[in-house]
Design an enzyme around this catalytic site. Structure first.
Site, PDB file in Angstrom:
ATOM      1  N   PHE A 117      -2.818 -12.583 -11.425  1.00  0.00           N
ATOM      2  CA  PHE A 117      -1.631 -12.887 -12.238  1.00  0.00           C
ATOM      3  C   PHE A 117      -0.737 -13.851 -11.446  1.00  0.00           C
ATOM      4  O   PHE A 117      -0.469 -13.609 -10.268  1.00  0.00           O
ATOM      5  CB  PHE A 117      -0.904 -11.569 -12.518  1.00  0.00           C
ATOM      6  CG  PHE A 117       0.164 -11.661 -13.546  1.00  0.00           C
ATOM      7  CD1 PHE A 117      -0.136 -11.966 -14.867  1.00  0.00           C
ATOM      8  CD2 PHE A 117       1.491 -11.409 -13.214  1.00  0.00           C
ATOM      9  CE1 PHE A 117       0.854 -12.022 -15.826  1.00  0.00           C
ATOM     10  CE2 PHE A 117       2.487 -11.470 -14.176  1.00  0.00           C
ATOM     11  CZ  PHE A 117       2.167 -11.782 -15.481  1.00  0.00           C
ATOM     12  N   ASP A 197      -2.869  -4.269  -7.769  1.00  0.00           N
ATOM     13  CA  ASP A 197      -1.957  -4.356  -8.920  1.00  0.00           C
ATOM     14  C   ASP A 197      -2.673  -3.723 -10.119  1.00  0.00           C
ATOM     15  O   ASP A 197      -3.689  -4.247 -10.597  1.00  0.00           O
ATOM     16  CB  ASP A 197      -1.595  -5.821  -9.191  1.00  0.00           C
ATOM     17  CG  ASP A 197      -0.539  -5.961 -10.291  1.00  0.00           C
ATOM     18  OD1 ASP A 197      -0.456  -5.056 -11.154  1.00  0.00           O
ATOM     19  OD2 ASP A 197       0.176  -6.980 -10.287  1.00  0.00           O
ATOM     20  N   TYR A 222       5.151  -1.199 -19.081  1.00  0.00           N
ATOM     21  CA  TYR A 222       5.413  -1.574 -20.484  1.00  0.00           C
ATOM     22  C   TYR A 222       4.157  -1.997 -21.231  1.00  0.00           C
ATOM     23  O   TYR A 222       4.234  -2.390 -22.376  1.00  0.00           O
ATOM     24  CB  TYR A 222       6.506  -2.635 -20.584  1.00  0.00           C
ATOM     25  CG  TYR A 222       6.327  -3.874 -19.726  1.00  0.00           C
ATOM     26  CD1 TYR A 222       5.420  -4.860 -20.085  1.00  0.00           C
ATOM     27  CD2 TYR A 222       7.075  -4.051 -18.570  1.00  0.00           C
ATOM     28  CE1 TYR A 222       5.266  -5.992 -19.299  1.00  0.00           C
ATOM     29  CE2 TYR A 222       6.931  -5.176 -17.778  1.00  0.00           C
ATOM     30  CZ  TYR A 222       6.018  -6.151 -18.156  1.00  0.00           C
ATOM     31  OH  TYR A 222       5.866  -7.262 -17.366  1.00  0.00           O
ATOM     32  N   LYS A 223       3.002  -1.950 -20.557  1.00  0.00           N
ATOM     33  CA  LYS A 223       1.750  -2.303 -21.232  1.00  0.00           C
ATOM     34  C   LYS A 223       1.141  -1.024 -21.817  1.00  0.00           C
ATOM     35  O   LYS A 223       1.656  -0.482 -22.777  1.00  0.00           O
ATOM     36  CB  LYS A 223       0.844  -3.047 -20.260  1.00  0.00           C
ATOM     37  CG  LYS A 223       1.449  -4.418 -19.920  1.00  0.00           C
ATOM     38  CD  LYS A 223       0.824  -5.133 -18.757  1.00  0.00           C
ATOM     39  CE  LYS A 223       1.531  -6.479 -18.571  1.00  0.00           C
ATOM     40  NZ  LYS A 223       1.327  -7.046 -17.242  1.00  0.00           N
ATOM     41  N   ARG A 372      -6.443 -13.389 -26.483  1.00  0.00           N
ATOM     42  CA  ARG A 372      -6.669 -12.048 -25.912  1.00  0.00           C
ATOM     43  C   ARG A 372      -6.404 -10.983 -26.961  1.00  0.00           C
ATOM     44  O   ARG A 372      -5.384 -11.012 -27.642  1.00  0.00           O
ATOM     45  CB  ARG A 372      -5.682 -11.781 -24.769  1.00  0.00           C
ATOM     46  CG  ARG A 372      -5.985 -12.384 -23.465  1.00  0.00           C
ATOM     47  CD  ARG A 372      -5.104 -11.796 -22.359  1.00  0.00           C
ATOM     48  NE  ARG A 372      -3.707 -11.550 -22.719  1.00  0.00           N
ATOM     49  CZ  ARG A 372      -2.790 -11.063 -21.913  1.00  0.00           C
ATOM     50  NH1 ARG A 372      -3.132 -10.728 -20.662  1.00  0.00           N
ATOM     51  NH2 ARG A 372      -1.555 -10.872 -22.293  1.00  0.00           N
TER      52      ARG A 372
END
Ligand SMILES: *Cc1c(COP(=O)(O)O)cnc(C)c1O
Length: 412
Positions: A117, A197, A222-223, A372
């Site tokens: 990321f 991560d 928050y995912k 995605r």
């Protein structure tokens, strides 16, 4: 595949706020709102803040980062007291990477990969520059190599000069999942450490960080944990390292006794030393109901359902979309991927807009040509998956995507 043969929605779906007119396949970017979060937040605001005011800190709030951290710890196979919620993932990565960097006995290399990321690459690169100009920041370019060999390639790169390896467990773009256990083992064999991560894997992939002897990890809430926009992140540090490494951001909440107002910094002896400032209580409160739901649903069960959903999606893409010019960018082996699948098409940006605006199918787009699809096994239905396939088929066959501009703008 027993459960998926029925079209019934997953049992926990009704505990989230849903709108059946849209097919929401972006839970890997922002999870849905748990109904209980609305109730709980109202209570925290009206009763705790509204009535308890300053006494709320002792009565309710000071214990929240550790309490919610311990719940997340159960999801990642940590022992109690090894996980805490604070700050953003990027800031937590900085804190732990900085801490590990200072405790490596002169080792000079940080290993990561270029598919990581971008924020992680920025943090690690910035740290390498600021801590010591001699630090080598090796971001491996694994684009040309097969998913099958990626974990091994990282293992092969680790040497006696490696301070630590920092990777995303699941790649944000391809959905590829590294083998945490073997890379951690390889790092330890060379006296190096690991900092994972878990942003794209927590809540969908079972993990045993303690059993795998992982040194440190960070991740997002928050995912797949459904903690709400910008919810604070978590960090994990194996307990034997708590007093051995130092938080490079010293703040009063990381001190042994924040309310002694001592001018000399004495760090907390435990994981609390990785807190910095006052926790954002309302955002913290919003995380807990989502984490509770994932715990109740059971991570093994969620993983099984996630693999079924991504496998069915890939099978349908193969059958119906590859002939229309799409390619699959995610591992075909379900054990090597997380819970999202990326596909590519030269007109991906226009197709994404068409999916969202005409078909109410919500994936997300990543430059230059990736779409995605996130399958949050706790609430995503097969119907949503099928709607996505049908929408793409129709968009291409009718060329309806051409109604949208090809110039890429405003991506989230
Ligand atoms: C989503 C995500 C983040 C988020 O970072 P923040 O600092 O919390 O915005 C970090 N790393 C990865 C791999 C992610 O997928």
């Amino acid at each position: 595949m027993s459960e998926l043969k029925t079209a019934a929605p997953p049992p926990f779906r009704s505990l989230f706020v849903t709108d059946d007119t849209i097919a929401y396949l972006d839970g890997n970017s922002l999870g849905r709102l748990p109904r209980q979060a609305v109730v709980y937040l109202q209570k925290v605001i009206a009763e705790q803040w509204g009535k308890d005011l300053i006494s709320g800190w002792n009565a309710h709030w000071l214990s929240m980062p550790a309490r919610i951290g311990n719940k997340i710890g159960q999801l990642i196979g940590a022992d109690a007291g090894e996980t805490i919620v604070s700050d953003s993932t990027s800031v937590n990565l900085f804190k732990l990477a900085g801490a590990l960097m200072r405790s490596t006995n002169g080792r000079k290399k940080i290993i990561t990969d270029r598919a990581n990321f971008p924020s992680d690459l920025y943090v690690l690169g910035g740290l390498a520059r600021s801590t010591d100009e001699a630090i080598k920041f090796q971001s491996m370019d694994l684009d040309a190599c097969d998913f099958e060999s990626m974990s091994q390639r990282i293992c092969d790169a680790i040497d006696e000069d490696t301070a630590f390896v920092s990777l995303s467990h699941v790649h944000y773009k391809s959905g590829f999942a590294y083998d945490i256990e073997s890379i951690t083992l390889a790092a330890h064999q060379h006296g190096a450490r690991v900092l994972w991560d878990l942003s794209h894997s927590v809540g969908v992939l079972p993990m045993q960080l303690r059993a795998w002897n992982v040194d440190a990890a960070v991740g997002c809430t928050y995912k797949y944990l459904n903690g709400g926009p910008g919810a604070p992140a978590f960090l994990y540090l194996r307990s034997d390292l708590h007093s051995a490494v130092d938080n490079p951001i010293r703040g009063w909440f990381g001190a042994m006794n924040p309310f002694s107002f001592s001018v000399d910094y004495v760090p907390s002896p435990d994981i609390q030393r990785f807190l910095v400032g006052t926790p954002p209580i309302l955002s913290l409160a919003a995380i807990e109901p989502g984490v509770d739901l994932v715990l109740q649903a059971g991570i093994e069960h969620l993983r099984e359902r996630s693999m079924q959903l991504t496998s069915e999606f890939i099978a349908l893409v193969t059958e119906r979309l590859l002939p229309l010019g799409f390619t699959i960018q995610s591992p075909l082996d379900a054990t090597m991927r997380g819970s999202h699948v990326s596909i590519s098409h030269p007109n991906a940006w226009q197709i994404t807009q068409d999916l969202i605006q005409r078909y109410s199918v919500i994936p997300d787009f990543r430059k230059p040509s990736t779409i995605r699809f996130g399958f949050a096994p706790i609430y995503t239905t097969r119907d949503e998956l099928h709607r996505a396939i049908e929408a793409m088929e129709s968009s291409i066959k009718s060329q309806s995507y051409r109604d949208f501009p090809s110039h890429i703008q405003g991506v989230t």
